[in-house]
Enzyme design. Structure first.
Site, PDB file in Angstrom:
ATOM      1  N   TYR A   1      -9.064   2.103 -14.286  1.00 22.46           N
ATOM      2  CA  TYR A   1      -9.028   3.312 -13.462  1.00 22.46           C
ATOM      3  C   TYR A   1      -9.657   3.067 -12.099  1.00 22.46           C
ATOM      4  O   TYR A   1     -10.298   2.042 -11.874  1.00 22.46           O
ATOM      5  CB  TYR A   1      -9.718   4.479 -14.182  1.00 22.46           C
ATOM      6  CG  TYR A   1     -11.221   4.474 -14.077  1.00 22.46           C
ATOM      7  CD1 TYR A   1     -12.009   3.655 -14.871  1.00 22.46           C
ATOM      8  CD2 TYR A   1     -11.868   5.315 -13.152  1.00 22.46           C
ATOM      9  CE1 TYR A   1     -13.382   3.658 -14.760  1.00 22.46           C
ATOM     10  CE2 TYR A   1     -13.247   5.311 -13.045  1.00 22.46           C
ATOM     11  CZ  TYR A   1     -14.007   4.494 -13.848  1.00 22.46           C
ATOM     12  OH  TYR A   1     -15.366   4.488 -13.728  1.00 22.46           O
TER      13      TYR A   1
ATOM     14  N   LYS B   1     -12.520  -2.675 -13.651  1.00 24.13           N
ATOM     15  CA  LYS B   1     -12.903  -1.256 -13.707  1.00 24.13           C
ATOM     16  C   LYS B   1     -12.150  -0.646 -14.881  1.00 24.13           C
ATOM     17  O   LYS B   1     -11.101  -0.016 -14.723  1.00 24.13           O
ATOM     18  CB  LYS B   1     -12.585  -0.569 -12.380  1.00 24.13           C
ATOM     19  CG  LYS B   1     -13.378   0.703 -12.178  1.00 24.13           C
ATOM     20  CD  LYS B   1     -13.486   1.075 -10.730  1.00 24.13           C
ATOM     21  CE  LYS B   1     -14.033   2.476 -10.523  1.00 24.13           C
ATOM     22  NZ  LYS B   1     -15.275   2.769 -11.211  1.00 24.13           N
TER      23      LYS B   1
ATOM     24  N   GLU C   1     -26.595  -3.250 -11.978  1.00 24.10           N
ATOM     25  CA  GLU C   1     -26.075  -2.070 -11.281  1.00 24.10           C
ATOM     26  C   GLU C   1     -26.352  -0.821 -12.088  1.00 24.10           C
ATOM     27  O   GLU C   1     -26.844  -0.889 -13.218  1.00 24.10           O
ATOM     28  CB  GLU C   1     -24.572  -2.223 -11.039  1.00 24.10           C
ATOM     29  CG  GLU C   1     -23.762  -2.316 -12.326  1.00 24.10           C
ATOM     30  CD  GLU C   1     -22.268  -2.465 -12.084  1.00 24.10           C
ATOM     31  OE1 GLU C   1     -21.774  -2.096 -11.003  1.00 24.10           O
ATOM     32  OE2 GLU C   1     -21.575  -2.953 -13.004  1.00 24.10           O
TER      33      GLU C   1
ATOM     34  N   LEU D   1     -19.732  -4.475 -10.717  1.00 21.63           N
ATOM     35  CA  LEU D   1     -18.479  -4.083 -10.074  1.00 21.63           C
ATOM     36  C   LEU D   1     -18.657  -4.286  -8.569  1.00 21.63           C
ATOM     37  O   LEU D   1     -19.689  -3.899  -8.012  1.00 21.63           O
ATOM     38  CB  LEU D   1     -18.172  -2.605 -10.358  1.00 21.63           C
ATOM     39  CG  LEU D   1     -16.869  -2.109  -9.728  1.00 21.63           C
ATOM     40  CD1 LEU D   1     -15.655  -2.641 -10.498  1.00 21.63           C
ATOM     41  CD2 LEU D   1     -16.809  -0.588  -9.679  1.00 21.63           C
TER      42      LEU D   1
HETATM   43  N1  PDD Z   1     -17.848   4.459 -10.255  1.00 17.85           N
HETATM   44  N2  PDD Z   1     -20.592   0.208 -10.493  1.00 17.85           N
HETATM   45  C1  PDD Z   1     -19.970   0.897 -11.477  1.00 17.85           C
HETATM   46  C2  PDD Z   1     -20.210   0.510 -12.893  1.00 17.85           C
HETATM   47  C3  PDD Z   1     -19.110   1.958 -11.152  1.00 17.85           C
HETATM   48  O1  PDD Z   1     -18.481   2.629 -12.121  1.00 17.85           O
HETATM   49  C4  PDD Z   1     -18.930   2.302  -9.777  1.00 17.85           C
HETATM   50  C5  PDD Z   1     -18.003   3.408  -9.362  1.00 17.85           C
HETATM   51  C6  PDD Z   1     -19.593   1.565  -8.787  1.00 17.85           C
HETATM   52  C7  PDD Z   1     -19.414   1.843  -7.321  1.00 17.85           C
HETATM   53  O2  PDD Z   1     -18.111   1.498  -6.888  1.00 17.85           O
HETATM   54  P1  PDD Z   1     -17.403   2.232  -5.644  1.00 17.85           P
HETATM   55  O3  PDD Z   1     -18.342   2.107  -4.500  1.00 17.85           O
HETATM   56  O4  PDD Z   1     -16.158   1.442  -5.442  1.00 17.85           O
HETATM   57  O5  PDD Z   1     -17.190   3.658  -6.026  1.00 17.85           O
HETATM   58  C8  PDD Z   1     -20.415   0.511  -9.188  1.00 17.85           C
HETATM   59  C9  PDD Z   1     -16.907   5.505  -9.942  1.00 17.85           C
HETATM   60  C10 PDD Z   1     -17.338   6.363  -8.810  1.00 17.85           C
HETATM   61  C11 PDD Z   1     -16.603   6.256 -11.214  1.00 17.85           C
HETATM   62  O6  PDD Z   1     -16.907   5.755 -12.278  1.00 17.85           O
HETATM   63  O7  PDD Z   1     -16.001   7.317 -11.153  1.00 17.85           O
END
Ligand code: PDD
Length: 294
Positions: free
Chosen positions: A31, A149, A182, A206
């Site tokens: 996703y 993801k 993270e 990620l």
């Molecule tokens: N989550 N690390 C993890 C485990 C994440 O699920 C996310 C993002 C990030 C940050 O990634 P980005 O800057 O590309 O949003 C780091 C999204 C927001 C979610 O789970 O909906």
């Protein structure tokens, strides 16, 4: 509410996925979460690029062209009359009999959900949020690479449960070797000895799209940035800490377990620069012509 399911927009009540969907049965899928500002999906190309990367890492063939994915997102936003929103794009392995073999599923399930974006409380940005360091470790990249993801979120959910138990907003996970990794849905940054530090991708995280932009903005604004391996103790000695993700942007941290922090100047500066970047991006996209749905 309307949802994009496979090839068309349907009312929420008709947006049904089979109990035999392997996304449901096995968490087999991927996703992306995106944020929409004033009708423009921020960093859409980067999100789609990461979606394809995740797909390739799990051997999933996305049944749509990039242009069609973009249209499906904008059509869903239009159907729901949304201009400030979040987008959740999900692709599962699809419908198939019980069994792990991905070839049991003939066609991936493709879903776009959009909803109004509700701002976080101002206090989160002004005072910061509470974090905890979870006891559960981040999946190792040799087991289930956090760069995928994936729909398989139990690792992060276990850490989130720990956060809730201590009334923290977000949990930071260490990797299996005990270095910072993270958050459950975010990347982490901290200032130490005047250097902006953040765990490197090699730590098993990620590669956040917000993270990459924040690093870029920090460098452009004369900050020294260190991506590396950090012990959790280094975080406790930081002069300020913040987390990043697509919806939170740059969010300062007020405490990690018993250690307190101030929402510092660097967090504020980078949040300001990030929002300027968003405004510039939106202006640029609008200047390129009408959005995809018009
Ligand atoms: N989550 N690390 C993890 C485990 C994440 O699920 C996310 C993002 C990030 C940050 O990634 P980005 O800057 O590309 O949003 C780091 C999204 C927001 C979610 O789970 O909906």
């Amino acid at each position: 509410m309307y949802v994009y399911l496979n090839n068309k927009i349907v009312p929420l009540s008709d947006a049904r996925v089979s109990v035999f969907d392997h996304g449901f049965l096995y968490g087999d899928g991927i996703y992306e979460t995106m944020r929409v500002y004033d009708g423009v999906v921020f960093m859409l190309d980067e999100h789609i690029e990461r979606l394809y990367r995740s797909a390739s890492l799990i051997g999933l063939n996305i049944p749509k062209r990039i242009a069609d994915i973009k249209i499906s997102i904008y059509e869903t936003l239009k159907a729901n009359s949304l201009t400030n929103a979040y987008v959740r794009l999900t692709i599962s392995r699809g419908y198939g009999p019980i069994g792990l073999d991905p070839d049991l599923c003939k066609e991936p399930t493709f879903v776009v959900i959009t909803n109004e974006f509700k701002s976080y409380p101002r206090s989160y940005y002004e005072e910061g949020i509470k974090l905890t360091i979870a006891s559960v470790r981040r999946n190792s990249k040799e087991a289930l690479n956090p760069q995928i993801k994936s729909l398989n979120f139990l690792n992060n959910i276990l850490a989130k449960i720990e956060a809730k138990q201590v009334d923290a907003y977000e949990a930071i996970m260490l990797n299996v070797s005990g270095h910072l990794a993270e958050g459950t849905i975010s990347n982490i940054f901290f200032m130490k000895d005047g250097i902006l530090c953040t765990p490197s991708i090699e730590c098993g995280i990620l590669d956040g799209i917000t993270r990459a932009l924040v690093i870029d903005l920090a460098l452009k604004n004369g900050l020294e940035v260190k991506e590396g391996r950090f012990a959790p103790e280094e975080l406790y000695m930081a002069s300020e800490v913040f987390i990043t993700n697509t919806t939170m942007e740059v969010m300062p941290v007020s405490s990690i377990d018993k250690t307190e922090f101030k929402a510092g100047e660097i967090s504020k500066l980078l949040l300001k620069k990030y929002r300027q970047e968003v405004n510039g991006y939106v202006k640029e996209k609008k200047a390129e012509g009408p959005s995809l749905w018009e």
